[in-house]
Design an enzyme around this catalytic site. Structure first.
Site, mmCIF file in Angstrom:
data_model
loop_
_atom_site.group_PDB
_atom_site.id
_atom_site.type_symbol
_atom_site.label_atom_id
_atom_site.label_comp_id
_atom_site.label_asym_id
_atom_site.label_seq_id
_atom_site.Cartn_x
_atom_site.Cartn_y
_atom_site.Cartn_z
ATOM 1 N N SER A 1 28.621 6.220 -15.291
ATOM 2 C CA SER A 1 28.207 6.939 -16.468
ATOM 3 C C SER A 1 26.625 6.962 -16.627
ATOM 4 C CB SER A 1 28.960 6.699 -17.743
ATOM 5 O OG SER A 1 28.887 7.451 -18.574
ATOM 6 N N ASP B 1 37.261 14.691 -15.819
ATOM 7 C CA ASP B 1 36.265 14.103 -16.654
ATOM 8 C C ASP B 1 35.569 15.113 -17.576
ATOM 9 O OD1 ASP B 1 34.325 12.469 -17.803
ATOM 10 O OD2 ASP B 1 33.566 11.660 -15.854
ATOM 11 N N HIS C 1 37.091 9.918 -17.435
ATOM 12 C CA HIS C 1 35.739 9.321 -17.315
ATOM 13 C C HIS C 1 35.768 7.822 -17.043
ATOM 14 C CE1 HIS C 1 31.422 9.050 -17.604
ATOM 15 N NE2 HIS C 1 31.610 8.169 -18.745
#
Length: 770
Positions: free
Chosen positions: A623, A714, A746
């Site tokens: 991320s 995601d 995610h």
């Protein structure tokens, strides 16, 4: 795949299997027993089943025997019991009943278990409500004091959609047998990542004795609700109240109905509300005059109108106070997670709620902590019953720098009651009267159960004695213990290299990194142990968020990498949780520069100390950690041999139009101004700015071979972000490998995808370090 590659995969997979087999401690509950010197405890355990691609849940019971603080013994039941297909398990306050929730395709079942049998089974069709929320955030399952009612959160019933047949449109309840298909109807907004397809969270109450479920009426249709608790019994026998958190769907000055991503986003406005229970007959029957039934049954009252953000409501044991947590500065600034406050309001003695404006800060926001002192609250969850037996001391786990600690909070002081001389992380599991059941772990040491006693109980400074609790089934195998026997860790304080008078004092203070290494001399601190020949490569591990933190708790991935012989530098750059609000708020508006510089500064620090070889460095992040990893291999192209990223943010301009949290892009790129100019329609100016702040702006400078691990569904950072960047690297002639995992989002990959990801990272790194 050639034979040599297969051998590498087999070797790494065999080792990772050893870590995967180990059970994890998920939750625990403690109840009083008939004997005064013992308690009953129940543990929820999880264990990965790779072939089934799921985590199996077990319940294990025990008896805590306490003759005195020096003679603690826990007797375990011989075997755990698997809770097949259970979505949630919640014991009643007395421990005499157990609720088991099972969410199925077309029904939800509530099972009420007694000490020796199933006492009630209530099957609820999805025409009444959908699945019960068991997500840890909206989730709220609250037993009434008399244990005959349970309040809980579930999806609202599905809305009617058009049905078509060969003649046109027909009613949904038509009984004709002709072939039909159901239309889509209007888009129903959800709360983004992990909530895809989940309908609005609504409040329900079940009467166990009657087997009847009712939805709580009167709640505005624009509110999603969660975290429900029962209010204390009132002197007014006509009223039983519920307190819950409500999140409005209305956003922005345009008052648009929109649900932005909720997962780990504390910046969503929310408030505490009260409403009367739909079941009141058990009280009304006590009165002769039924006409006295209150007329405000469906009145919903906002309890915290002066707060933009309020959650985790908890009543004091005497029922006089309602406490809650708040992340108000997250709403004000747009930062998705911030330093929290703990707040308290008086609860009316007559029990009838009303808007309360006199709210006291029990623990205010800490802007800039002094060295070694309390850095503020950073609490991800709160026990349902967090009180010691004195009735006014609340116990919680909170981030403190790079560690997690246990705090005891009352009106007089905030005390760190987990050991101050330990860099391990501690997490409270349950309260047992005056005592605490907890777990302690490090990046490479599995969780160990601890039992804590206050000593002496009435001292001004809290002091606790913590005893180990034998738990034979949690721990590394003999093979892993051998591999990790010489692995140690320490917390390094890294001076800021670009301190500025323009920054607040908290943003100029040192940040921290967790350093994991092989220490051949067990008597020397890790910082003083220099490498012999620089043979161990270093992996720089970078957390996402960015307003998150890497703690010194157990990490399967960190332990796996350490067992392969890697040194680890786990960096909590400025902007991480646990270091005060000034340091945290220094990052928005400076992403891609301040955080990148902090990582390079931490690397320079350990290289200058002679702890690592600067020519053997890998980087891995997910991320925002992937954002930083891809920035680093562009801005410092010669410093990394190899890299891996998972669901990385590589192009903010692309992400802003596709993510479930477009406001995140504005807040981090522009700082506080981003909250005011956020729009779904990205202006040309902001598009250019977002692109220039993104890793893709530096793609032409990258030379580092990079592995991409992408979740196909995601919604936080859609895979288009990583794919665009990876394909651009291929155009530049960089060695790239892309793995796209079907059905993965995610944050939390399913067990098989998680396993394959770690194996591929290990093989990828080994390939280029060799």
């Amino acid at each position: 795949m050639d034979v040599s590659s297969l051998d590498e995969y087999a070797s790494e997979a065999e080792l990772l299997q050893e870590f995967t087999k180990m059970p994890s401690i998920e939750k625990a509950w403690v109840f009083p027993s008939e004997s005064g010197n013992s308690s009953k405890a129940m543990f929820s355990l999880g264990q990965i089943d790779l072939l089934e691609d799921r985590k199996r849940t077990f319940v294990l019971s025990s008896l805590i025997l306490k003759k005195n603080k020096d003679a603690l013994n826990i007797e375990w039941s011989p075997f755990p019991v698997e809770m097949l297909s259970a979505s949630a398990i919640v014991p009643s306050p007395s421990g005499s009943k157990l609720l088991v929730v099972r969410n199925k395709d077309k029904t939800s079942t509530l099972e009420i278990w007694g000490p020796s049998k199933l006492e009630k089974e209530i099957t609820i069709p999805h025409s009444v409500h959908g699945s019960v929320y068991a997500d840890g955030w909206f989730e709220g399952i609250s037993w009434h004091h008399d244990e005959n009612l349970i309040a809980y959160i579930a999806e609202e019933p599905p809305k009617c959609k058009p049905i078509f047949d060969r003649l046109g449109c027909k009613k949904e309840d038509s009984s004709e047998k002709d072939p039909v298909w159901k239309g889509q109807g209007e888009l129903e907004e959800d709360w983004g990542e992990t909530y895809t397809g989940k309908r609005k969270a609504s409040l329900f109450v079940v009467n166990i004795g009657r087997g009847e479920v009712q939805q709580v009426e009167g709640i505005d249709e624009t509110l999603s609700v969660g975290q429900v608790v029962w209010a204390p019994p009132s002197s007014d026998v006509l009223r039983e109240y519920l307190v819950f958190v409500g999140w409005p769907e209305i956003i922005g000055p345009q008052k648009i109905r929109r649900r932005l991503g909720m997962k780990v986003c504390y910046n969503r406005p929310c408030a505490l509300y009260s409403v009367m229970s739909p079941f009141r007959e058990f009280s009304i029957d006590k009165l002769n005059d039924k006409a006295q039934e209150p007329q405000d049954c469906n009145l919903v009252v906002c309890l915290t109108p002066s707060f933009a953000n309020a959650y985790f409501p908890r009543f004091s044991p005497d029922g006089k106070f309602l406490l809650f947590m708040s992340a108000e500065s997250a709403v004000d600034t747009g930062a998705h997670s911030v330093t929290q406050s703990l707040n308290r309001m008086m609860w009316p003695s007559h029990g009838k709620p009303h808007p309360i404006h006199e709210i006291v800060d029990v623990v205010p926001i800490v802007m800039c902590p002094e060295d070694g002192l309390f850095p503020g609250l950073y609490c991800a969850n709160l026990l349902y019953h967090p009180w010691l037996s004195d009735g006014f001391t609340l116990v919680m786990s909170s981030v403190w720098g790079s560690t997690q600690v246990i705090l005891a909070i009352n009106t007089l002081r905030i005390s760190r009651i987990s050991p101050t001389d330990s860099n391990f992380s501690w997490n409270v599991l349950a309260i047992d009267g005056d005592n605490i059941l907890a777990i302690s772990s490090s990046p490479v040491d599995p969780p160990q159960i601890k039992y804590g006693y206050p000593i002496p109980p009435n001292s001004k400074e809290a002091s606790w004695d913590w005893q180990d609790v034998s738990l034979p089934f949690i721990g590394h195998s003999e093979k892993l213990r051998s591999l990790l026997s010489s692995v140690n860790f320490s917390i390094l304080k890294i001076p800021v290299n670009n301190s500025s008078k323009n920054l607040p004092r908290g943003a100029n203070r040192p940040f921290e990194s967790i350093f994991v290494s092989v220490n051949k001399s067990q008597t020397e601190p890790v910082e003083d142990h220099k490498m012999d020949g620089g043979c161990n490569p270093l992996i720089v591990l970078i957390h996402g968020g960015p307003h998150s933190v890497s703690m010194t708790n157990y990490s399967k991935s960190a332990a796996f990498f350490a067992s392969l012989g890697y040194y680890l530098l786990i960096i909590n750059y400025r902007g991480s949780l646990g270091f005060g609000e000034e340091a945290l708020q220094s990052l928005p508006g400076k992403i891609g520069s301040q955080d990148v510089n902090d990582i390079l500064t931490a690397m320079d620090y350990v290289i200058a100390k002679g702890l690592v070889n600067g020519s053997k460095v890998a980087a891995y992040g997910s991320s925002h950690g992937g954002f930083l990893t891809t920035h680093l291999i562009g801005q410092a192209a010669d410093r990394f041999v190899v890299a891996a990223v998972r669901n990385p943010v590589c192009n903010l301009a692309l992400m802003a139009g596709t993510t479930d949290i477009p406001d995140w892009c504005y807040a981090l790129a522009l700082g506080k101004e981003g909250n005011m100019v956020f729009s779904e329609a990205l202006s040309p100016h902001h598009q250019d700015l977002f692109y220039e702040m993104s890793p893709i702006f530096h793609v032409s400078k990258v030379k580092t071979p990079t592995l991409f691990l992408l979740g196909e569904i995601d919604r936080r950072v859609p895979p288009s972000n990583g794919l665009q960047y990876a394909r651009a690297l291929k155009e530049e002639g960089v060695d790239v490998k892309i793995m796209l995992f079907p059905g993965e989002g995610h944050v939390n990959f399913r067990p098989q995808s998680e396993f394959e990801s770690l194996v591929n990272i290990a093989v990828w790194f080994k390939k280029y370090f060799n």
